[in-house]
Write a protein that holds these residues in place. Structure first.
Motif, PDB file in Angstrom:
ATOM      1  N   GLY A 128       0.772  -1.225  -0.215  1.00 30.65           N
ATOM      2  CA  GLY A 128      -0.118   0.179   0.075  1.00 30.65           C
ATOM      3  C   GLY A 128       0.408   1.331  -0.033  1.00 30.65           C
ATOM      4  O   GLY A 128       0.353   2.157  -0.809  1.00 30.65           O
ATOM      5  N   THR A 129       1.429   1.474   0.772  1.00 28.46           N
ATOM      6  CA  THR A 129       2.932   2.063   1.384  1.00 28.46           C
ATOM      7  C   THR A 129       3.771   2.388  -0.820  1.00 28.46           C
ATOM      8  O   THR A 129       3.704   3.790  -0.792  1.00 28.46           O
ATOM      9  CB  THR A 129       3.993   2.113   1.465  1.00 28.46           C
ATOM     10  OG1 THR A 129       3.233   1.843   3.127  1.00 28.46           O
ATOM     11  CG2 THR A 129       4.879   3.125   2.409  1.00 28.46           C
ATOM     12  N   GLN A 130       3.879   1.300  -0.846  1.00 30.04           N
ATOM     13  CA  GLN A 130       4.147   1.392  -2.566  1.00 30.04           C
ATOM     14  C   GLN A 130       3.776   2.613  -3.376  1.00 30.04           C
ATOM     15  O   GLN A 130       3.836   3.441  -4.180  1.00 30.04           O
ATOM     16  CB  GLN A 130       4.393   0.205  -3.576  1.00 30.04           C
ATOM     17  CG  GLN A 130       5.629  -0.243  -2.321  1.00 30.04           C
ATOM     18  CD  GLN A 130       6.369  -1.457  -3.390  1.00 30.04           C
ATOM     19  OE1 GLN A 130       5.276  -2.515  -3.692  1.00 30.04           O
ATOM     20  NE2 GLN A 130       7.773  -2.286  -2.977  1.00 30.04           N
ATOM     21  N   SER A 131       1.996   1.872  -4.015  1.00 29.03           N
ATOM     22  CA  SER A 131       1.103   2.652  -4.548  1.00 29.03           C
ATOM     23  C   SER A 131       1.138   3.976  -3.752  1.00 29.03           C
ATOM     24  O   SER A 131       1.083   4.842  -4.083  1.00 29.03           O
ATOM     25  CB  SER A 131      -0.083   1.960  -4.401  1.00 29.03           C
ATOM     26  OG  SER A 131      -0.102   1.097  -4.693  1.00 29.03           O
ATOM     27  N   THR A 147       3.488   6.465  -2.388  1.00 28.62           N
ATOM     28  CA  THR A 147       4.161   6.621  -3.445  1.00 28.62           C
ATOM     29  C   THR A 147       3.534   7.361  -4.245  1.00 28.62           C
ATOM     30  O   THR A 147       4.710   9.018  -4.552  1.00 28.62           O
ATOM     31  CB  THR A 147       5.238   6.022  -2.575  1.00 28.62           C
ATOM     32  OG1 THR A 147       5.178   6.063  -0.861  1.00 28.62           O
ATOM     33  CG2 THR A 147       6.681   7.334  -2.532  1.00 28.62           C
ATOM     34  N   VAL A 148       3.816   6.373  -5.058  1.00 23.49           N
ATOM     35  CA  VAL A 148       3.955   6.432  -6.628  1.00 23.49           C
ATOM     36  C   VAL A 148       2.854   7.732  -6.301  1.00 23.49           C
ATOM     37  O   VAL A 148       3.899   8.211  -7.861  1.00 23.49           O
ATOM     38  CB  VAL A 148       3.446   5.592  -7.220  1.00 23.49           C
ATOM     39  CG1 VAL A 148       3.510   5.472  -8.847  1.00 23.49           C
ATOM     40  CG2 VAL A 148       4.831   4.014  -7.066  1.00 23.49           C
ATOM     41  N   VAL A 149       0.994   7.606  -6.166  1.00 20.66           N
ATOM     42  CA  VAL A 149       0.392   8.293  -7.070  1.00 20.66           C
ATOM     43  C   VAL A 149       0.949   9.728  -6.185  1.00 20.66           C
ATOM     44  O   VAL A 149       0.743  11.144  -6.867  1.00 20.66           O
ATOM     45  CB  VAL A 149      -0.659   7.795  -6.510  1.00 20.66           C
ATOM     46  CG1 VAL A 149      -1.809   8.630  -6.036  1.00 20.66           C
ATOM     47  CG2 VAL A 149      -1.312   6.870  -6.687  1.00 20.66           C
ATOM     48  N   ILE A 150       0.998   9.771  -5.300  1.00 21.32           N
ATOM     49  CA  ILE A 150       1.700  10.802  -4.344  1.00 21.32           C
ATOM     50  C   ILE A 150       2.545  12.105  -5.426  1.00 21.32           C
ATOM     51  O   ILE A 150       2.223  12.539  -5.473  1.00 21.32           O
ATOM     52  CB  ILE A 150       1.941  10.968  -3.371  1.00 21.32           C
ATOM     53  CG1 ILE A 150       0.772  11.180  -2.100  1.00 21.32           C
ATOM     54  CG2 ILE A 150       3.095  12.502  -2.391  1.00 21.32           C
ATOM     55  CD1 ILE A 150       1.193  10.615  -0.728  1.00 21.32           C
ATOM     56  N   VAL A 179      -5.288   4.002 -11.196  1.00 25.69           N
ATOM     57  CA  VAL A 179      -5.719   4.058 -10.191  1.00 25.69           C
ATOM     58  C   VAL A 179      -6.181   1.933 -10.954  1.00 25.69           C
ATOM     59  O   VAL A 179      -5.454   1.387 -10.090  1.00 25.69           O
ATOM     60  CB  VAL A 179      -7.742   4.299  -9.274  1.00 25.69           C
ATOM     61  CG1 VAL A 179      -7.901   2.971  -8.641  1.00 25.69           C
ATOM     62  CG2 VAL A 179      -7.299   5.429  -8.761  1.00 25.69           C
ATOM     63  N   ARG A 180      -5.833   2.350 -12.169  1.00 23.44           N
ATOM     64  CA  ARG A 180      -6.314   0.839 -12.892  1.00 23.44           C
ATOM     65  C   ARG A 180      -4.930   0.392 -12.630  1.00 23.44           C
ATOM     66  O   ARG A 180      -4.544  -1.523 -12.484  1.00 23.44           O
ATOM     67  CB  ARG A 180      -6.760   1.558 -14.419  1.00 23.44           C
ATOM     68  CG  ARG A 180      -7.251   0.040 -14.617  1.00 23.44           C
ATOM     69  CD  ARG A 180      -7.936   0.498 -16.471  1.00 23.44           C
ATOM     70  NE  ARG A 180      -6.528   0.829 -17.501  1.00 23.44           N
ATOM     71  CZ  ARG A 180      -7.245   1.696 -17.780  1.00 23.44           C
ATOM     72  NH1 ARG A 180      -8.313   1.983 -18.702  1.00 23.44           N
ATOM     73  NH2 ARG A 180      -6.525   2.592 -18.434  1.00 23.44           N
ATOM     74  N   GLY A 208      -3.835   2.470  -1.695  1.00 25.75           N
ATOM     75  CA  GLY A 208      -3.165   3.093  -1.825  1.00 25.75           C
ATOM     76  C   GLY A 208      -3.459   3.914  -2.673  1.00 25.75           C
ATOM     77  O   GLY A 208      -3.066   5.402  -3.202  1.00 25.75           O
ATOM     78  N   SER A 209      -3.541   3.840  -3.692  1.00 32.31           N
ATOM     79  CA  SER A 209      -4.223   4.581  -5.254  1.00 32.31           C
ATOM     80  C   SER A 209      -5.274   5.485  -5.029  1.00 32.31           C
ATOM     81  O   SER A 209      -5.548   6.675  -5.499  1.00 32.31           O
ATOM     82  CB  SER A 209      -4.669   4.037  -6.555  1.00 32.31           C
ATOM     83  OG  SER A 209      -4.882   3.329  -6.606  1.00 32.31           O
ATOM     84  N   LEU A 210      -6.118   5.470  -4.319  1.00 28.48           N
ATOM     85  CA  LEU A 210      -7.588   5.868  -4.186  1.00 28.48           C
ATOM     86  C   LEU A 210      -7.601   7.139  -3.230  1.00 28.48           C
ATOM     87  O   LEU A 210      -7.942   8.101  -3.403  1.00 28.48           O
ATOM     88  CB  LEU A 210      -8.692   5.138  -4.381  1.00 28.48           C
ATOM     89  CG  LEU A 210      -9.602   5.020  -5.237  1.00 28.48           C
ATOM     90  CD1 LEU A 210     -10.699   4.196  -5.054  1.00 28.48           C
ATOM     91  CD2 LEU A 210      -9.722   5.794  -6.013  1.00 28.48           C
TER      92      LEU A 210
END
Lengths: 467, 467
Positions: free
Chosen positions: B346-349, B351-354, B371-372, B421-423
């Protein structure tokens, strides 16, 4: 806001992915490409910024990108290549012929040419270099020889100089000669007769001084210079610290061989910060939204597998205490609290220390200061959170010893968290490993193991008061 | 390296905390201050860069700092105030008299003056403003009126303009007038007779064109302009995207009221990236090594207390299954694995999104794409890690159903991790909350709760095969 948008669009067609008409715009472009209506396309894209063209590329197929690319003026072709993302660039360059590539290179500075050529396979690179003028190809070859991520790679070879023994007139003539090639001249570098850097003159001073004045009289000797092999991170930190706009790059003898401007540094600062934040989370340092999924998965899953191993280690620690847990099941519900908070406190320390290393605030001269500060914070955090958690457990579960066990384990684990959180990145840095890359996995593994061990160990010792 | 150091020190005494002689240098300075030997001190610090003086300040007591500060030339005083860290600056300014502050302000640009004044309490600020010339104080008052973190606050009011109906001679005269106040002129802005921005002329073009040429003939109309209320993050992203060196700031009517240069943007890029990385870890966004310990603790402990609450929530989930755990103790040893790996994925997602939000690559037009992508990664990670973990458990514990339970829980939790993580950061962004600030706590809390729930829930259902 309204006014500004209007203003901007007067000057440049802006391709804005967030605008409502963007989807329509893209399908219009796609239709025109399908009909090979180059005249209409050129009209639509006339004046568009290459950075926006690259944005548009994201929503086109490769064949469409190539068709559009070939319609652009040569200068815009070059800039759109520079603005392309690295993964796209490599495969895009493969599709272009040697002639197409060499023709675009006339329009950009040497550092940018060097950057683009570094994405070509060796044989194709040689062919492109052979197409360039002798002087250009010599310059680029020598720049490709510098170490990656060094000042030499970053610098541009386009700059104006004047000898300290000359007068201002000569300086203006030199600028005039260079002015056609160089987009952004802000200053003229002053050298001695051997080309050794002596100082600089801001452009405005040069033009506003009577032309018979000696150069030496208006030279500013406080010039910043980097040796060509200095690391780009050090370059960026120096620019930040001293608010530089440009700096010279010198060879082993102190002769000026290039200059670095603040806009090159901007990209580095951004890159280095992104790198840290992504590496810490165990994501590839250059992962972007456009990175192909399998490439994203590859790097992330390596980290998750490492994490799986450390999770098994801490699981083994828990397994040691299976007997105690089977007698006092409440321990299983409380142990994630001790371990989890330790992990978060450790991550806080790691993050602060890594950030301070990156900004140059923390170095080998003051590492002890940082560790001491983190540990003091660890003790305070431990006292506060240990007490809070202990009291909560006591009130909820009505067992004083259980509260004391949780509180004590929490206290000790907070100190472990801040100690490893601050020491690990410093030790990695000393070992010349990027401190961001593995710090956080090591720290959370340690706080998990120690958290479980202290908590379950204490609980085993005081088991008879807990049942 | 050797050569470069020598070179630099020829121009400026460099105060380098990492050099071997630094400690000695500091104690020498301290002795001289104690003896009030101002002559010798001035000699030692002559030519030192204000940024280095500020570095030296870190190792001095407040009284010593003040003594040294008062020995500096007025211009260096101003720059050393600007380079001071924010927490030090406020208390340092308290010690200075109104006259001392106003005297330094003559030597810096309006954006820097505005910055310094924003650190003064209201009454003292008024006194300082009253000491300045009417024109200056009017300008600064109007700049203080702009929203914090807006283009208006960031801009400098020092720039040169020329009317589009004039000729080049007039442009050179205007530059000459401004040249004394402005350190770094790179271009002259072209306006119509009402001051509305029309374009710009690079300084070199102005000087290299015959003086009777019409301004309109050499004007570059592709000028970038920001409305004064645009957010500094948008300014920074535009500078990065279009490789700008400077840009104009305009009022509601499109008249030029200031300019922003790339060196101002450098600081923002650094700050925004640092902010993200620190906020994500639950550290105050401006925590530095020099931040007082109690201030560091304050913000960090708030986050840890929030974390304590979420930990209690997930602990409650575990408590639901106490019966199952007491029968099958091995579950207690395995449950941290499922929850922990979910947290990391979740942290990986997150971080990338932020990061993609911060760089402007991710916006409301393409959030679905992100998100997809993250969910696809979640499914792949879940399949791989679920299988690996399941097999490992099966081989170690020799129970196929246990392996299946762990693997399935892991698979589901990985999908939960990438979805939340992405939403979460995207939803926070839509709610105009900084996506870095609370994303990671929310995501790890979710993966903990779901991880425990899926794993222990499945185990309860299939309990009879696990004993």
């Amino acid at each position: 806001m309204e006014e500004e948008r209007k203003k901007e669009s007067e000057f440049r067609i802006k391709i804005d992915r967030d605008s409502d008409s963007y989807d329509e715009f893209v399908s219009q472009i796609k239709d025109l490409i399908a009909n090979e209506d180059s005249k209409q396309l050129k009209e639509m894209l006339d004046g568009a910024h290459p950075a926006d063209i690259v944005t548009l590329f994201r929503d086109l197929e490769r064949e469409e990108e190539l068709y559009l690319f070939r319609l652009l003026p040569k200068e815009d072709q070059a800039y759109s290549l520079i603005k392309m993302e690295e993964e796209t660039l490599e495969s895009f360059l493969e599709e272009l012929s040697v002639d197409e590539i060499s023709n675009t290179l006339d329009h950009i500075e040497t550092d940018e040419t060097t950057y683009l050529l570094s994405y070509l396979p060796g044989a194709k690179r040689e062919l492109v270099l052979a197409n360039l003028s002798k002087a250009d190809s010599f310059e680029i070859r020598s720049q490709l020889g510098f170490r990656e991520y060094s000042a030499g790679r970053l610098m541009s070879k386009d700059f104006a100089t004047v000898s300290i023994t000359d007068n201002v007139r000569k300086g203006i003539i030199n600028v005039r000669k260079k002015a056609k090639e160089i987009e952004d001249i802000y200053q003229v570098y002053v050298t001695d007769e051997d080309g050794v850097l002596e100082g600089f003159i801001p452009l405005k001073d040069l033009f506003l001084t009577p032309i018979n004045t000696k150069v030496a009289k208006i030279t500013n000797f406080s010039v910043f210079a980097f040796h060509y092999d200095v690391d780009q991170e050090e370059v960026a930190n120096t620019f930040k610290k001293y608010d530089l706009v440009s700096a010279a790059v010198t060879d082993d003898l102190g002769r000026i061989i290039g200059r670095i401007t603040v806009d090159d540094v901007l990209e580095i600062v951004e890159e280095e910060a992104s790198e840290d934040i992504l590496l810490m989370a165990g994501v590839s340092e250059d992962e972007r939204l456009s990175t192909p999924i399998l490439q994203s998965v590859k790097r992330r899953i390596i980290w998750l597998n490492v994490n799986l191993l450390t999770a098994f280690v801490s699981s083994t620690v828990v397994a040691f205490f299976e007997d105690t847990i089977s007698q006092i099941v409440v321990l299983a519900t409380l142990m994630p609290i001790v371990a989890g908070l330790g992990g978060n406190a450790g991550t806080q320390s790691v993050t602060v220390v890594i950030r301070n290393i990156a900004t140059g605030d923390l170095s080998f001269s003051n590492w002890w200061e940082a560790v001491r500060k983190e540990c003091t914070i660890g003790v305070i955090n431990g006292l506060v959170l240990g007490t809070v958690t202990g009291c909560m457990i006591f009130f909820v579960k009505g067992n004083l010893v259980l509260g004391l066990v949780v509180g004590t384990a929490m206290f000790v684990n907070m100190i472990v968290a801040s100690l490893t959180g601050s020491l690990v990145p410093i030790v990695l840095k000393a070992m010349r490993v990027d401190p961001a890359i593995a710090s956080s996995i090591f720290v959370t593994a340690t706080t998990d193991v120690c958290g479980f061990f202290f908590f379950l160990g204490l609980a085993t010792v005081f088991a008879k008061y807990l049942i």
